[in-house]
Design a protein around this motif. Structure first.
Motif, PDB file in Angstrom:
ATOM      1  N   CYS A 113       0.807  -1.224   0.000  1.00  0.00           N
ATOM      2  CA  CYS A 113       0.000   0.000   0.000  1.00  0.00           C
ATOM      3  C   CYS A 113       0.839   1.273   0.000  1.00  0.00           C
ATOM      4  CB  CYS A 113      -0.929   0.002   1.212  1.00  0.00           C
ATOM      5  SG  CYS A 113      -2.184  -1.281   1.168  1.00  0.00           S
ATOM      6  N   ALA A 141     -10.901  -1.441  -3.877  1.00  0.00           N
ATOM      7  CA  ALA A 141      -9.808  -2.313  -3.438  1.00  0.00           C
ATOM      8  C   ALA A 141      -9.230  -1.817  -2.114  1.00  0.00           C
ATOM      9  CB  ALA A 141      -8.721  -2.374  -4.509  1.00  0.00           C
ATOM     10  N   ILE A 144     -11.477  -2.716   0.787  1.00  0.00           N
ATOM     11  CA  ILE A 144     -11.357  -4.119   1.204  1.00  0.00           C
ATOM     12  C   ILE A 144     -10.090  -4.313   2.035  1.00  0.00           C
ATOM     13  CG2 ILE A 144     -11.049  -6.472   0.394  1.00  0.00           C
ATOM     14  CD1 ILE A 144     -13.818  -5.614  -0.018  1.00  0.00           C
ATOM     15  N   VAL A 145      -8.981  -3.730   1.588  1.00  0.00           N
ATOM     16  CA  VAL A 145      -7.719  -3.864   2.329  1.00  0.00           C
ATOM     17  C   VAL A 145      -7.871  -3.299   3.736  1.00  0.00           C
ATOM     18  CG1 VAL A 145      -5.309  -3.124   2.440  1.00  0.00           C
ATOM     19  CG2 VAL A 145      -6.273  -3.873   0.271  1.00  0.00           C
ATOM     20  N   LEU A 148     -10.123  -5.656   5.848  1.00  0.00           N
ATOM     21  CA  LEU A 148      -9.424  -6.891   6.201  1.00  0.00           C
ATOM     22  C   LEU A 148      -8.357  -6.640   7.265  1.00  0.00           C
ATOM     23  CD1 LEU A 148      -8.944  -8.587   2.708  1.00  0.00           C
ATOM     24  CD2 LEU A 148     -10.508  -9.280   4.520  1.00  0.00           C
ATOM     25  N   SER A 179     -12.648 -12.856   6.141  1.00  0.00           N
ATOM     26  CA  SER A 179     -11.569 -12.513   5.215  1.00  0.00           C
ATOM     27  C   SER A 179     -11.735 -13.250   3.893  1.00  0.00           C
ATOM     28  CB  SER A 179     -10.214 -12.847   5.844  1.00  0.00           C
ATOM     29  OG  SER A 179      -9.991 -12.083   7.008  1.00  0.00           O
ATOM     30  N   TYR A 183     -12.558 -11.425   0.277  1.00  0.00           N
ATOM     31  CA  TYR A 183     -11.625 -11.614  -0.837  1.00  0.00           C
ATOM     32  C   TYR A 183     -12.343 -12.240  -2.038  1.00  0.00           C
ATOM     33  CZ  TYR A 183      -7.620 -13.042  -3.587  1.00  0.00           C
ATOM     34  OH  TYR A 183      -6.733 -13.214  -4.619  1.00  0.00           O
ATOM     35  N   PHE A 186     -14.423  -9.597  -3.775  1.00  0.00           N
ATOM     36  CA  PHE A 186     -13.620  -8.683  -4.583  1.00  0.00           C
ATOM     37  C   PHE A 186     -13.196  -9.329  -5.897  1.00  0.00           C
ATOM     38  CE2 PHE A 186      -9.481  -7.164  -6.003  1.00  0.00           C
ATOM     39  CZ  PHE A 186      -9.760  -5.822  -6.187  1.00  0.00           C
ATOM     40  N   TYR A 294      -2.805  -3.549  -4.461  1.00  0.00           N
ATOM     41  CA  TYR A 294      -3.904  -3.794  -3.530  1.00  0.00           C
ATOM     42  C   TYR A 294      -4.370  -5.248  -3.576  1.00  0.00           C
ATOM     43  CZ  TYR A 294      -4.188   1.232  -2.761  1.00  0.00           C
ATOM     44  OH  TYR A 294      -3.891   2.533  -2.418  1.00  0.00           O
ATOM     45  N   GLY A 295      -4.277  -5.883  -4.751  1.00  0.00           N
ATOM     46  CA  GLY A 295      -4.624  -7.298  -4.842  1.00  0.00           C
ATOM     47  C   GLY A 295      -3.692  -8.160  -4.004  1.00  0.00           C
ATOM     48  N   MET A 298      -4.605  -7.696  -0.343  1.00  0.00           N
ATOM     49  CA  MET A 298      -5.810  -8.457  -0.009  1.00  0.00           C
ATOM     50  C   MET A 298      -5.528  -9.940   0.132  1.00  0.00           C
ATOM     51  SD  MET A 298      -9.022  -6.904  -2.064  1.00  0.00           S
ATOM     52  CE  MET A 298      -8.104  -6.085  -3.353  1.00  0.00           C
ATOM     53  N   GLY A 302      -6.394 -11.807   3.323  1.00  0.00           N
ATOM     54  CA  GLY A 302      -7.603 -12.605   3.135  1.00  0.00           C
ATOM     55  C   GLY A 302      -7.362 -14.084   2.972  1.00  0.00           C
TER      56      GLY A 302
END
Length: 369
Positions: A113, A141, A144-145, A148, A179, A183, A186, A294-295, A298, A302
């Protein structure tokens, strides 16, 4: 053309030979006390096996297509991260490894991040003065981060059912299921329902849907990569076991706190994603780089937290997930700065520099808390 052919041949040979060499290093070093040069060789094989595993996961992902392709890559990377964490937890004492999972996951969040995002924005802004991306997809995204990270790393610090920053078994199970659910949601949104939110865009806001995609690999190539992926993952687990005592001893000898071990694991696991994101930013595809950043964050939370939660059933000792005050402040500042960066959908070198400064602060405080 000859140069391109030579380059492709070299890459193919490299991705085939490295997993096999790493597996040989595993057999040679198994249950042996290695000298310094032996540890260095096995460490190089470990790093090469990680890169090769991600490459072969990408080949398999390209063959099966979306949304399953993203899951293949995420599961492979998460397996590597979980394998390194569990290996170190087994080889170390429970007192020293209780916070290893937390330190690794938090390091991954800070590196992705702030480090990867900062590099993408900085390179994109240097290329065309302003880095442009889609705030709808990137904002989702980031949300979600943040969620989580709060569920898995912040709440344990404030729960009262267990002494210290730990979850009770029921709370850990809830965090793991939540989590996984977030995930999965998303992945469905990114690859199916709102795929256009995550595609690169031009300065004028036009979506770039037509990229330079190669033809999907053949079934034979995908099966070969699947076999080599398994070999690379086995080599990663075994080689990590061989070098883990040296990593812990080196960190202790340097006078660094145990949290540095988690930073080292996160840097190793995220090296391929960092390289891919930088290449995307240099090709004027900042959105692709942000998707990777960001993926990866996650997937690190997650998928890793549920896997560690299951592994903790058999592991000795406690599992401490709650962040201490300094890291809580860093996480909160990262989320706030991320929101301010994402909302406009445009960023300059200033935003990239701020994120990189936060990464530098995290590394400095990890080494000198």
């Amino acid at each position: 053309m000859p140069a391109a052919v030579t380059r492709r041949t070299y890459l193919t040979n490299w991705t085939i030979s490295v997993p096999i060499i790493a597996l040989i290093a595993l057999f040679v070093s198994w249950n042996r006390t290695l000298p310094g040069w032996g540890v260095a060789v096995v460490g190089i094989c470990l790093a090469g096996a990680v890169l090769a595993a991600v490459h072969h996961a990408e080949v398999v992902a390209a063959r099966v297509g979306e949304p399953f392709g993203s899951l293949v890559l995420a599961v492979a990377v998460t397996f590597i991260e979980v394998a390194l964490i569990v290996t170190l937890m087994i080889s170390g004492t429970p007192e020293k490894t209780a916070t290893l999972a937390r330190d690794t996951v938090f390091s991954a969040v800070m590196i992705t991040c702030n480090g990867i995002v900062g590099l993408c924005l900085l390179l994109g802004a240097l290329r065309r003065r302003v880095a442009v991306f889609n705030p709808e997809g990137t904002g989702g995204a980031l949300a979600i981060v943040a969620t989580l990270a709060t569920l898995s790393l912040v709440f344990p610090t404030f729960t009262t059912s267990e002494p210290g920053p730990e979850f009770s078994p029921a709370q850990l199970a809830f965090a793991a299921v939540a989590s996984l659910g977030l995930y999965g949601l998303f992945v469905a949104v990114q690859t199916v329902r709102h795929r256009d939110y995550f595609l690169p865009i031009t300065t004028s806001g036009t979506v770039v849907d037509a990229e330079e995609h190669a033809d999907p690999p053949s079934t034979k190539a995908a099966l070969g990569s699947l076999a080599l992926l398994v070999v690379a993952l086995v080599a990663v687990v075994g080689d990590a076991k061989a070098v883990s005592p040296t990593i812990e001893q080196g960190v202790a000898a340097a006078g660094f706190p145990p949290t540095v071990v988690g930073v080292i694991i996160a840097l190793l696991v995220l090296a391929p994603e960092t390289l891919a994101a930088v290449r995307a930013a240099l090709r004027d595809r900042v959105q692709t780089g942000l998707n990777l950043a960001y993926g990866s964050a996650m997937a690190s939370i997650g998928l890793t937290i549920p896997a560690i939660a299951i592994a903790s059933i058999w592991l000795d000792g406690t599992l401490t997930l709650g962040l201490p005050p300094t890291q809580l402040v860093l996480l909160a500042l990262t989320v706030v700065v991320g929101i301010l960066t994402v909302v406009p959908g445009r960023a300059t070198t200033l935003q990239g520099g701020v994120h990189l400064a936060l990464l530098a602060a995290f590394v400095f405080l990890a080494v000198s808390p």
